[in-house]
Design a protein around this motif. Structure first.
Motif, PDB file in Angstrom:
ATOM      1  N   HIS C 108       0.833  -1.208   0.000  1.00 22.28           N
ATOM      2  CA  HIS C 108       0.000   0.000   0.000  1.00 22.28           C
ATOM      3  C   HIS C 108       0.864   1.251   0.000  1.00 22.28           C
ATOM      4  O   HIS C 108       2.013   1.231   0.425  1.00 22.28           O
ATOM      5  N   ARG C 109       0.241   2.350  -0.438  1.00 27.07           N
ATOM      6  CA  ARG C 109       1.045   3.560  -0.610  1.00 27.07           C
ATOM      7  C   ARG C 109       1.573   4.127   0.695  1.00 27.07           C
ATOM      8  O   ARG C 109       2.668   4.684   0.729  1.00 27.07           O
ATOM      9  N   GLY C 110       0.811   3.996   1.793  1.00 30.51           N
ATOM     10  CA  GLY C 110       1.257   4.596   3.051  1.00 30.51           C
ATOM     11  C   GLY C 110       2.626   4.088   3.461  1.00 30.51           C
ATOM     12  O   GLY C 110       3.534   4.876   3.763  1.00 30.51           O
ATOM     13  N   GLU C 111       2.788   2.785   3.417  1.00 29.69           N
ATOM     14  CA  GLU C 111       4.060   2.201   3.851  1.00 29.69           C
ATOM     15  C   GLU C 111       5.167   2.451   2.815  1.00 29.69           C
ATOM     16  O   GLU C 111       6.334   2.613   3.173  1.00 29.69           O
ATOM     17  N   ALA C 112       4.799   2.525   1.547  1.00 27.30           N
ATOM     18  CA  ALA C 112       5.815   2.802   0.518  1.00 27.30           C
ATOM     19  C   ALA C 112       6.360   4.227   0.680  1.00 27.30           C
ATOM     20  O   ALA C 112       7.574   4.451   0.626  1.00 27.30           O
ATOM     21  N   PHE C 113       5.463   5.190   0.893  1.00 30.36           N
ATOM     22  CA  PHE C 113       5.911   6.572   1.108  1.00 30.36           C
ATOM     23  C   PHE C 113       6.736   6.674   2.388  1.00 30.36           C
ATOM     24  O   PHE C 113       7.786   7.318   2.420  1.00 30.36           O
ATOM     25  N   ALA C 114       6.255   6.050   3.452  1.00 32.23           N
ATOM     26  CA  ALA C 114       6.960   6.146   4.735  1.00 32.23           C
ATOM     27  C   ALA C 114       8.351   5.547   4.636  1.00 32.23           C
ATOM     28  O   ALA C 114       9.338   6.156   5.076  1.00 32.23           O
ATOM     29  N   ALA C 115       8.453   4.370   4.028  1.00 30.10           N
ATOM     30  CA  ALA C 115       9.747   3.696   3.933  1.00 30.10           C
ATOM     31  C   ALA C 115      10.704   4.491   3.037  1.00 30.10           C
ATOM     32  O   ALA C 115      11.899   4.604   3.331  1.00 30.10           O
ATOM     33  N   CYS C 116      10.189   5.051   1.972  1.00 33.78           N
ATOM     34  CA  CYS C 116      11.040   5.805   1.047  1.00 33.78           C
ATOM     35  C   CYS C 116      11.605   7.052   1.744  1.00 33.78           C
ATOM     36  O   CYS C 116      12.805   7.344   1.640  1.00 33.78           O
ATOM     37  N   GLN C 117      10.743   7.756   2.466  1.00 30.30           N
ATOM     38  CA  GLN C 117      11.221   8.962   3.154  1.00 30.30           C
ATOM     39  C   GLN C 117      12.184   8.609   4.279  1.00 30.30           C
ATOM     40  O   GLN C 117      13.193   9.295   4.486  1.00 30.30           O
ATOM     41  N   HIS C 118      11.891   7.535   4.999  1.00 34.38           N
ATOM     42  CA  HIS C 118      12.785   7.091   6.065  1.00 34.38           C
ATOM     43  C   HIS C 118      14.164   6.735   5.498  1.00 34.38           C
ATOM     44  O   HIS C 118      15.201   7.114   6.059  1.00 34.38           O
ATOM     45  N   LEU C 119      14.162   6.032   4.385  1.00 31.62           N
ATOM     46  CA  LEU C 119      15.415   5.640   3.741  1.00 31.62           C
ATOM     47  C   LEU C 119      16.272   6.869   3.415  1.00 31.62           C
ATOM     48  O   LEU C 119      17.479   6.907   3.701  1.00 31.62           O
ATOM     49  N   ILE C 120      15.651   7.882   2.838  1.00 34.95           N
ATOM     50  CA  ILE C 120      16.425   9.063   2.443  1.00 34.95           C
ATOM     51  C   ILE C 120      16.900   9.834   3.681  1.00 34.95           C
ATOM     52  O   ILE C 120      18.048  10.277   3.754  1.00 34.95           O
ATOM     53  N   ASP C 121      16.019   9.965   4.675  1.00 36.56           N
ATOM     54  CA  ASP C 121      16.422  10.652   5.909  1.00 36.56           C
ATOM     55  C   ASP C 121      17.608   9.942   6.560  1.00 36.56           C
ATOM     56  O   ASP C 121      18.569  10.587   6.988  1.00 36.56           O
ATOM     57  N   GLU C 122      17.533   8.625   6.639  1.00 37.21           N
ATOM     58  CA  GLU C 122      18.616   7.864   7.269  1.00 37.21           C
ATOM     59  C   GLU C 122      19.892   7.941   6.445  1.00 37.21           C
ATOM     60  O   GLU C 122      20.988   8.063   6.986  1.00 37.21           O
ATOM     61  N   MET C 123      19.740   7.860   5.124  1.00 36.60           N
ATOM     62  CA  MET C 123      20.899   8.001   4.257  1.00 36.60           C
ATOM     63  C   MET C 123      21.644   9.292   4.556  1.00 36.60           C
ATOM     64  O   MET C 123      22.872   9.313   4.692  1.00 36.60           O
ATOM     65  N   LYS C 124      20.900  10.369   4.700  1.00 35.60           N
ATOM     66  CA  LYS C 124      21.523  11.674   4.923  1.00 35.60           C
ATOM     67  C   LYS C 124      22.146  11.779   6.313  1.00 35.60           C
ATOM     68  O   LYS C 124      22.902  12.703   6.603  1.00 35.60           O
ATOM     69  N   ARG C 125      21.821  10.848   7.170  1.00 40.30           N
ATOM     70  CA  ARG C 125      22.374  10.852   8.514  1.00 40.30           C
ATOM     71  C   ARG C 125      23.626   9.984   8.623  1.00 40.30           C
ATOM     72  O   ARG C 125      24.582  10.375   9.295  1.00 40.30           O
ATOM     73  N   VAL C 126      23.636   8.840   7.938  1.00 43.03           N
ATOM     74  CA  VAL C 126      24.718   7.867   8.218  1.00 43.03           C
ATOM     75  C   VAL C 126      25.509   7.368   7.013  1.00 43.03           C
ATOM     76  O   VAL C 126      26.579   6.779   7.200  1.00 43.03           O
ATOM     77  N   VAL C 127      25.020   7.543   5.800  1.00 40.72           N
ATOM     78  CA  VAL C 127      25.725   6.935   4.667  1.00 40.72           C
ATOM     79  C   VAL C 127      26.866   7.850   4.213  1.00 40.72           C
ATOM     80  O   VAL C 127      26.640   9.010   3.867  1.00 40.72           O
ATOM     81  N   PRO C 128      28.118   7.315   4.219  1.00 36.64           N
ATOM     82  CA  PRO C 128      29.280   8.180   3.999  1.00 36.64           C
ATOM     83  C   PRO C 128      29.474   8.574   2.529  1.00 36.64           C
ATOM     84  O   PRO C 128      30.265   7.978   1.803  1.00 36.64           O
TER      85      PRO C 128
END
Lengths: 81, 135, 135, 81
Positions: C108-128
């Motif tokens: 469903h779209r809710g979880e797809a949007f949430a996971a996508c935004q979480h992924l990008i937020d986390e990337m910007k925090r920890v991915v070198p």
């Protein structure tokens, strides 16, 4: 005055027609036409609460005052996407 | 005059499959835009517990276009979105094909995600499209 | 055994332009999936007040891949995501080209949007990965 | 023991090298190696608070005890996307 009414989705099946013309007194409201349709097509009655009503391409409240030539649409909750 | 440029809008209702690669290829973004968010809604193989082979979509087309315009106007007031493109299928859409494709272009991802989700939520509330599962 | 199937993961770091239409064309979704969310992050023409012509990306590649794996593991625990594909450019990325492309597939779209935004937020925090604007 | 240290992003410019090997006593912590690097490369000192430290491919706290052959990475806040 004459009001053209179109049914969408399963309201067509419930009414048994896809469109109908209703003759009403001048100054009739959308709600009055709706009540008349519920009488004429009693299988719509269970949908009373969830029915959406539009005049032209805009949703309108039950107290909307109709004009001659207005096109009314009746339909169940929408489900796009 | 930052808001002098009107948000670009593009809506199509189509009975043909949505050619997502071609749509993505046709993307236009001005130099100040940093985010493109896409949503593709795909017909799943079941409705509730029942397996289906397709969903048939019916649209009150003139009203669909008008209601999308109202939603777009609300988005334009709220977020600095440069453009929205939207394609919705009508007629029979087989399982695994997309029934809805949306693109939102904005300067930053936060507003692009927010506007895209708002658009879909509002569509499901007011845009007169209905579906019938086909077994 | 709903969670027996491991979330599919695909990460590429590349010095080549991201061919988004080809990636979209290569989408795979099982019959229970109803939502595909995409994000494309595009290099804008300015950093702060200054006009730039490109951004140069540097990556600590082994650690990038590991950190994405940790983020994916967190997503897999939290949302029923079927697959994530991610492409990040390294080297010089000219203005108007995408530096990051993400696809998230979920029921469903809710979880797809949430996971996508979480992924990008986390990337910007920890991915070198680091960027240097080029004037 | 010998610890290989790699600098990323503008830490390379600040240090003037991209990698260096540090000889330390057994049982040295990541924080001790970091302090030694701040002394050896004083242009890193202003970055003390924002520096990220990894051993291998994982972030580690300052009290992480290093082993011979550990690879340490020093870099500024990340900026992917």
């Amino acid at each position: 005055m004459n009001i053209r009414v179109t049914f969408y989705s399963y309201f067509k099946e419930l009414a048994g027609v896809s469109a109908v013309t209703v003759a009403t007194a001048d100054g009739a409201t959308l709600g009055e036409v709706f009540e008349r349709l519920l009488k004429d097509y009693p299988r719509l009655e269970p949908m009373r609460k969830s029915t959406l009503l539009a005049v032209g391409v805009d949703y309108q409240p039950r107290d909307y005052v109709l004009k001659d030539g207005d096109e009314v649409a009746l339909f169940p909750p929408v489900q796009g996407g | 005059m930052a808001n002098a440029m009107r948000m670009k809008r593009f809506v199509i209702l189509t009975a043909e499959p949505i050619d997502e690669p071609a749509l993505v290829k046709g993307r236009e973004m001005s130099v100040g835009m940093g985010a493109a968010v896409y949503f593709s809604g795909v017909v799943r193989g079941s409705e509730g517990e029942k397996a289906i082979r397709a969903i048939e979509y019916e649209a009150f087309e003139r009203m669909v276009l008008h209601q999308f315009d109202l939603i777009f106007a609300g988005i334009e007031r709220r977020w600095p979105v440069e453009s929205i493109r939207l394609v919705h299928r009508v007629g029979v859409v087989p399982v695994n094909e997309s029934s809805l494709w949306v693109e939102v272009i904005a300067p930053h991802r936060g507003e692009a995600f927010a506007a895209c989700q708002h658009l879909i939520d509002e569509m499901k509330r007011v845009v007169p499209i209905w579906k019938k599962p086909l077994a």
